[in-house]
Design a protein around this motif. Sequence first.
Motif, mmCIF file in Angstrom:
data_model
loop_
_atom_site.group_PDB
_atom_site.id
_atom_site.type_symbol
_atom_site.label_atom_id
_atom_site.label_comp_id
_atom_site.label_asym_id
_atom_site.label_seq_id
_atom_site.Cartn_x
_atom_site.Cartn_y
_atom_site.Cartn_z
ATOM 1 N N GLU A 76 -13.237 -7.843 -5.345
ATOM 2 C CA GLU A 76 -12.969 -7.946 -6.346
ATOM 3 C C GLU A 76 -11.763 -8.656 -6.881
ATOM 4 O O GLU A 76 -11.007 -8.576 -5.893
ATOM 5 N N ASN A 88 -9.469 -7.228 -3.705
ATOM 6 C CA ASN A 88 -9.458 -5.607 -3.611
ATOM 7 C C ASN A 88 -10.793 -5.538 -3.225
ATOM 8 O O ASN A 88 -11.612 -6.208 -3.594
ATOM 9 N N THR A 90 -13.256 -1.878 -3.015
ATOM 10 C CA THR A 90 -13.398 -0.281 -3.336
ATOM 11 C C THR A 90 -14.351 0.450 -2.496
ATOM 12 O O THR A 90 -15.361 -0.097 -2.345
ATOM 13 N N THR A 91 -13.824 1.331 -1.516
ATOM 14 C CA THR A 91 -14.691 2.225 -0.832
ATOM 15 C C THR A 91 -14.791 3.635 -1.243
ATOM 16 O O THR A 91 -13.891 4.141 -2.019
ATOM 17 N N THR A 92 -15.618 4.335 -0.482
ATOM 18 C CA THR A 92 -15.689 5.672 -0.874
ATOM 19 C C THR A 92 -15.533 6.427 0.500
ATOM 20 O O THR A 92 -15.923 6.197 1.475
ATOM 21 N N LYS A 98 -13.078 7.687 -4.457
ATOM 22 C CA LYS A 98 -13.344 6.250 -4.393
ATOM 23 C C LYS A 98 -11.709 5.725 -4.422
ATOM 24 O O LYS A 98 -10.705 6.219 -4.828
ATOM 25 N N VAL A 99 -11.749 4.808 -3.259
ATOM 26 C CA VAL A 99 -10.291 4.059 -2.931
ATOM 27 C C VAL A 99 -10.260 2.820 -2.925
ATOM 28 O O VAL A 99 -11.201 1.909 -2.497
ATOM 29 N N THR A 100 -9.394 2.058 -3.631
ATOM 30 C CA THR A 100 -9.298 0.699 -3.806
ATOM 31 C C THR A 100 -8.183 0.178 -2.799
ATOM 32 O O THR A 100 -6.968 0.692 -2.665
ATOM 33 N N ASN A 102 -6.019 -3.246 -1.279
ATOM 34 C CA ASN A 102 -5.581 -4.546 -1.901
ATOM 35 C C ASN A 102 -5.065 -5.120 -0.680
ATOM 36 O O ASN A 102 -4.274 -4.849 0.109
ATOM 37 N N SER A 118 -3.220 0.528 0.673
ATOM 38 C CA SER A 118 -4.089 1.647 0.299
ATOM 39 C C SER A 118 -3.477 2.988 0.100
ATOM 40 O O SER A 118 -2.278 3.176 0.677
#
Length: 141
Positions: A76, A88, A90-92, A98-100, A102, A118
Amino acid sequence: RLAIALALFVALTPPTLARAEGPAEGTWTWESPGRRGDTPPQKYTLKLQQEGDKLTGMLTLPRRGQNGTATELDIEEGSLKDGTVSFNVTTTRRDGRKVTINYSGKLDGDTIKGTRTSPGREGQEGKREWEAERSKPAPCG
């Protein structure tokens, strides 16, 4: 006649037929040490496409745990500006949050070297260095 036909072909051929690759385009790989040094290194694969200064693609993250299944995440907000690659993902997490994460790094030929940031477990920011190398196509023959 041949010269006229060639001139017409060049004039009428759309410039998008031969799309030039951007300097960040390609498949990039790197390894990150395992947690606490007691697990094998984790291998990451980043596939980038570039259009102008915009980057799109996918990051494949190793997945820890018993099944060892990798996770593919769309990148992203990817960009290449002044030689810096940034994006970026985004994962779970296991707890469902949910965590982004960078990523930012300096592009130097077939290498990107930078930092991934992170959110940490107790509110502190986690930083880790990463250095990716562009995969070379296999030679023909």
